[in-house]
Design a protein around this motif. Sequence first.
Motif, PDB file in Angstrom:
ATOM      1  N   PRO A  13       0.738  -1.292  -0.192  1.00 37.91           N
ATOM      2  CA  PRO A  13       0.099  -0.052  -0.026  1.00 37.91           C
ATOM      3  C   PRO A  13       0.909   1.287  -0.009  1.00 37.91           C
ATOM      4  N   ARG A  14       2.082   1.164   0.537  1.00 40.49           N
ATOM      5  CA  ARG A  14       3.057   2.238   0.629  1.00 40.49           C
ATOM      6  C   ARG A  14       3.385   2.626  -0.741  1.00 40.49           C
ATOM      7  N   LEU A  17       0.656   4.371  -2.941  1.00 40.37           N
ATOM      8  CA  LEU A  17       0.358   5.503  -2.517  1.00 40.37           C
ATOM      9  C   LEU A  17       1.413   6.602  -2.674  1.00 40.37           C
ATOM     10  N   ASP A  19       4.365   6.551  -1.022  1.00 39.44           N
ATOM     11  CA  ASP A  19       5.075   6.416   0.117  1.00 39.44           C
ATOM     12  C   ASP A  19       6.276   5.554   0.339  1.00 39.44           C
ATOM     13  N   GLU A  41      -2.277 -10.054  -3.225  1.00 41.97           N
ATOM     14  CA  GLU A  41      -2.433  -9.047  -2.300  1.00 41.97           C
ATOM     15  C   GLU A  41      -2.330  -7.533  -2.954  1.00 41.97           C
ATOM     16  N   GLN A  44      -5.647  -6.998  -4.474  1.00 38.01           N
ATOM     17  CA  GLN A  44      -6.778  -6.698  -3.623  1.00 38.01           C
ATOM     18  C   GLN A  44      -6.678  -5.009  -3.122  1.00 38.01           C
ATOM     19  N   TYR A  45      -5.436  -4.582  -2.877  1.00 37.77           N
ATOM     20  CA  TYR A  45      -5.056  -3.037  -2.454  1.00 37.77           C
ATOM     21  C   TYR A  45      -5.646  -2.361  -3.394  1.00 37.77           C
ATOM     22  N   GLU A  47      -7.819  -2.835  -5.826  1.00 41.75           N
ATOM     23  CA  GLU A  47      -9.299  -2.855  -6.161  1.00 41.75           C
ATOM     24  C   GLU A  47     -10.075  -1.901  -4.969  1.00 41.75           C
ATOM     25  N   THR A  48      -9.201  -1.967  -3.681  1.00 41.62           N
ATOM     26  CA  THR A  48      -9.614  -1.155  -2.566  1.00 41.62           C
ATOM     27  C   THR A  48      -9.614   0.245  -2.865  1.00 41.62           C
ATOM     28  N   LEU A  49      -8.376   0.626  -3.348  1.00 44.01           N
ATOM     29  CA  LEU A  49      -8.053   2.089  -3.650  1.00 44.01           C
ATOM     30  C   LEU A  49      -9.377   2.495  -4.972  1.00 44.01           C
ATOM     31  N   HIS A  51     -12.231   1.265  -5.299  1.00 40.56           N
ATOM     32  CA  HIS A  51     -13.506   1.541  -4.408  1.00 40.56           C
ATOM     33  C   HIS A  51     -13.658   2.642  -4.036  1.00 40.56           C
ATOM     34  N   LEU A  52     -12.412   3.220  -3.012  1.00 39.40           N
ATOM     35  CA  LEU A  52     -12.613   4.464  -2.698  1.00 39.40           C
ATOM     36  C   LEU A  52     -12.540   5.496  -3.549  1.00 39.40           C
ATOM     37  N   ALA A  54     -14.107   5.417  -6.473  1.00 38.07           N
ATOM     38  CA  ALA A  54     -15.258   5.379  -6.937  1.00 38.07           C
ATOM     39  C   ALA A  54     -16.440   6.112  -6.362  1.00 38.07           C
ATOM     40  N   VAL A  55     -16.142   6.396  -5.157  1.00 38.14           N
ATOM     41  CA  VAL A  55     -17.252   6.992  -4.157  1.00 38.14           C
ATOM     42  C   VAL A  55     -17.420   8.260  -4.640  1.00 38.14           C
TER      43      VAL A  55
END
Lengths: 270, 200
Positions: A13-14, A17, A19, A41, A44-45, A47-49, A51-52, A54-55
């Motif tokens: 995730p770093r 992003l 980082d 993994e 999945q990260y 896809e999570t980003l 999802h965020l 797409a809000v």
Amino acid sequence: MKTDCHVYQEMIPRALLGDLEAGRVAELEQHLAACPGCRAEQTQYRETLEHLAAVKDVPVPRHFLVPADTRTSSLGELFQALARSWRLAGALVAFALCVSATMLALSNFQFRAQNGVYAFSFGRPLSDLDASRKTEAAINALRDEMQAFVEQAIQAERQHYVALLRAELEKSSRSLSTDQRRFLELALSDVETRINQRIVTTGASLENRTARSLDALYAALQDQRARDLAFLRQSIAQTARRSEANDRQTQEVLSALLEVADLQIQGIMQ
Amino acid sequence: MPGQESKNELSDAAWVAASQRGDTSAFNRLVLKWEKPVYNLVLRMLQDPEDAAETTQEVFMRAYRAIGSFRNDSSFSTWLYRIAANHCLTRLKKRGAQPSCSLDDQDVRTVIQHRMPRQESHEHEFLQQDAGQRVREALALLSPEQRLVLELKFFQDMTFEEIADFVQAPLSTVKSRLYDGLGVLKNHFGRQKQGVQTKV
């Protein structure tokens, strides 16, 4: 102990992003190329980003306009607006005031403001202010009264004493010669002067003798006056009875009278 | 966009100045401009629409009363978001402690099932919910502090340093909260996806 994959999975995730240092990114990519588990993994990260990302913001259910008369704030809101340190300081001050008030209440604190006199006490009841002030005022008034009475009494007695002497001598002086009369007048004047001087001198010391009984003093004055008058009357009567008055004898008597009167006045004043 | 931000700040500055002089209509201009992002921030923090509406109104009332203390040391939006964030955290604390899920939490599914409304099937639920609703429900798994950091990073586009200044916490704490929260979301979406795939 962390496995290599666990370490690399924490880096994913770093890296996504931005980082992660460039060197570590390269190391991660090298590991991902060889590790399907860590690639899953990463997916999945991602896809999570997604999802965020797409809000989308939803519309507001209504407008949140403020009415025109909203400016006045409550004490609570003012307190909330203060910085934490000010709130803590305010709370400490309030706590200290509560503790002080409780201690004052428990210690039976008394405070009195009366006639410009302020008094306070912890535990012990305050003394009656009026009673003590009345006593002090009464004592001062009595002292002043006594002093005035003594001065008045002395003045009155002196005047009466001298008047009586004059009257007695006037009565007796009819049989005396002119020279004798003149001598008596001078002697009387001298006595009067000495009495006045002695009274003035003694009056100053009398103020320091507040403990002496006024009754005894007055009685002594009365008694002494009576004795003096009796003695004078007797002496003048004796002088008057002698038809052939001897000048020297008369003068001696008169001198003696003067000395006696002087001594007796000294005795009165002491 | 930086250019857009400074343009925003210019117009905000004029309305803020007028509001500080007691012009309520100028402040309501600011309300109309910022009510949507503030409401959505609050909604993502609190999850409940009614609660979010009530809190948003409180935020703007509080901002109006405190407008005199705004000193232009930050943008008006940042100042407003800070009021909103504090209100949300207070409200969440009053509700009770929210369990913070770690990456290794094996009972996340139990927590989700306890909190989510009953659905006939995971597939139907997953397909019908919009992304925002899915994310809001996932955010409910996080602690208020984790939720706030993710909100500021992904929905307010703040940098880590800006977030650290906003929440008054060290940079390492901010990053730790973000990555832990992101890990919980990753696990949650992964399990949801697995459940859908299993049903299919």
